[in-house]
Design an enzyme around this catalytic site. Structure first.
Site, PDB file in Angstrom:
ATOM      1  CG  HIS A  20      -1.903   1.093   1.311  1.00 28.50           C
ATOM      2  ND1 HIS A  20      -3.014   1.053   2.129  1.00 28.50           N
ATOM      3  CD2 HIS A  20      -1.955   2.300   0.684  1.00 28.50           C
ATOM      4  CE1 HIS A  20      -3.699   2.171   2.001  1.00 28.50           C
ATOM      5  NE2 HIS A  20      -3.065   2.968   1.135  1.00 28.50           N
ATOM      6  CG  HIS A  22      -1.333   6.028  -2.719  1.00 28.93           C
ATOM      7  ND1 HIS A  22      -2.512   5.804  -3.378  1.00 28.93           N
ATOM      8  CD2 HIS A  22      -1.544   5.629  -1.436  1.00 28.93           C
ATOM      9  CE1 HIS A  22      -3.410   5.312  -2.527  1.00 28.93           C
ATOM     10  NE2 HIS A  22      -2.849   5.194  -1.338  1.00 28.93           N
ATOM     11  CG  HIS A 200      -7.623   3.413  -0.161  1.00 38.00           C
ATOM     12  ND1 HIS A 200      -6.983   2.803  -1.205  1.00 38.00           N
ATOM     13  CD2 HIS A 200      -6.689   4.214   0.441  1.00 38.00           C
ATOM     14  CE1 HIS A 200      -5.715   3.213  -1.243  1.00 38.00           C
ATOM     15  NE2 HIS A 200      -5.517   4.076  -0.250  1.00 38.00           N
ATOM     16  CD  GLU A 203      -7.404   6.798   4.607  1.00 36.00           C
ATOM     17  OE1 GLU A 203      -7.964   6.704   3.502  1.00 36.00           O
ATOM     18  OE2 GLU A 203      -6.322   7.400   4.769  1.00 36.00           O
ATOM     19  CG  ASP A 282      -0.026   8.971   0.196  1.00 38.45           C
ATOM     20  OD1 ASP A 282       0.011   8.925  -1.041  1.00 38.45           O
ATOM     21  OD2 ASP A 282      -1.005   8.591   0.871  1.00 38.45           O
TER      22      ASP A 282
END
Ligand code: HPA
Ligand code: ZN
Length: 342
Positions: A20, A22, A200, A203, A282
């Site tokens: 996971h 990006h 996703h 979250e 990220d």
């Protein structure tokens, strides 16, 4: 670099997969400035320090606004190659042997950059990363859930000529108000193309969004899923079906899903027997790469080597790599774990 803590050393160095991440979220401010200069783009920050100072997020949306704005510096095949290679160099330092990387083609095609440009750049970076660091990479196309399903279908039409070079499909961007149900037909089409799908869910959204990802989109993994702990039946199901959760601890703190690491649901998820994996989401925006996540989690929970073994093993098992490849990695993990004198 070795610490004076053998459990942490093991957690940091053992073979693992990152599932996971990006790629646009690995754009460090320094690279963003270099690319802005290379492409002759005016950037609304004086320097990388000023940009970094803007990394103060109240929630997912406030992060996404900046994340999409910064992605504008990515214009050429070389930009995407450089981005990928920079990430893989960091990944190697954290013991990562395999990575399944999200990218957001709609963010780029909306700016007139072709899917082929993005794909070729990422592939070039992945090939060079494999040659230099021995890391294998797979690419997962994500659909932006704040856009319509029709826009998703239009994106898929652009992906289809390259379908053999794509390993799966995902769903990201603003979760609240954009449940999985909106993309049921699109994901059915992706599965009909023979690709695994992930999404996703849970979250910022409630457990109902996780049920929808499982039952309507038929995902192989849940990205985040940390709010599953609010629903005991869902916890039991996730444990029984061993659905992998790609949890991103520092992301959850930086986006205020939890006030502090000590309040994260990770221990609950693990105790209930869920197939948890750790990831960085990220890393340029959330305070670090996988190793930084491991350090932050260990500082909060002080887990034993067995728990770290389990997390690494989960990440390898939950990957879309071949059974032979997984067995090979797990043999290496076992060897390192068995030689630990703790
Ligand atoms: N959540 C949703 N969409 C995203 C994220 C995230 O954490 N990162 C990049 N796109
Ligand atoms: Zn994410």
């Amino acid at each position: 670099m070795a610490t004076n803590n053998p459990v942490l050393d093991f957690a940091l160095s053992c073979p693992k997969a990152e599932l996971h991440m990006h790629i646009e979220g690995s754009l460090e401010p320094e690279l963003a400035f270099a690319l802005a200069q290379r492409n002759g783009i005016a950037f609304p920050y004086v320097d990388s320090e000023a940009l970094r100072a803007a990394y103060n997020f109240a929630d997912l949306q406030s992060f996404l606004d900046l994340y999409y704005a910064c992605a504008d510096v990515l214009r050429t095949e070389a930009d995407f190659r450089d981005l990928m290679l920079a990430y893989l160099e960091r990944a190697q330092a954290d013991g990562i042997v395999h990575t399944e990387i999200f990218f957001d083609p709609q963010t780029h095609t909306a700016r007139g950059i072709t899917f082929e440009t993005v794909l070729k750049g990422l592939e070039a970076g992945a090939a060079e990363g494999n040659a230099r660091f021995g890391i294998t990479s797979r690419l997962i196309v994500c659909f932006l859930r704040h856009l319509s399903e029709d826009e998703g279908f239009a994106m898929l039409a652009q992906v289809e000529p390259f379908i053999d070079r794509i390993h799966g499909f995902g769903l990201d961007s603003s979760e609240r108000g954009h449940p999985s149900a909106k993309f049921e037909r699109l994901f059915a089409r992706c599965r009909a193309l023979g690709k695994p799908v992930v999404a996703h869910a849970g979250e910022e959204g409630p457990p109902a969004y996780i049920y929808e990802a499982l039952d309507l989109l038929k995902v192989s993994r849940i990205d985040h899923g940390v709010r599953a702990s609010e629903d005991p039946d869902l916890m039991q199901r996730l444990a029984r079906e061993q659905i992998p959760l790609t949890v991103c601890p520092l992301s959850n703190i930086r986006l205020c899903v939890f006030e502090q690491m000590e309040l994260h649901t990770l221990p609950k998820l693990l105790e209930a027997g869920l197939k948890v994996t750790l990831n960085s989401d990220d890393p340029a925006y959330f305070g670090g790469y996988l190793g930084d996540n491991i350090r932050a989690v260990q500082a909060a929970f002080d887990w034993d080597a067995k728990t770290w073994y389990k997390l690494a093993r989960n990440s390898l098992e939950a990957s879309f790599a071949s059974a032979e490849q997984k067995a090979d990695w797990i043999a290496g993990l076992d060897e390192q774990f068995n030689s630990l004198a703790v």
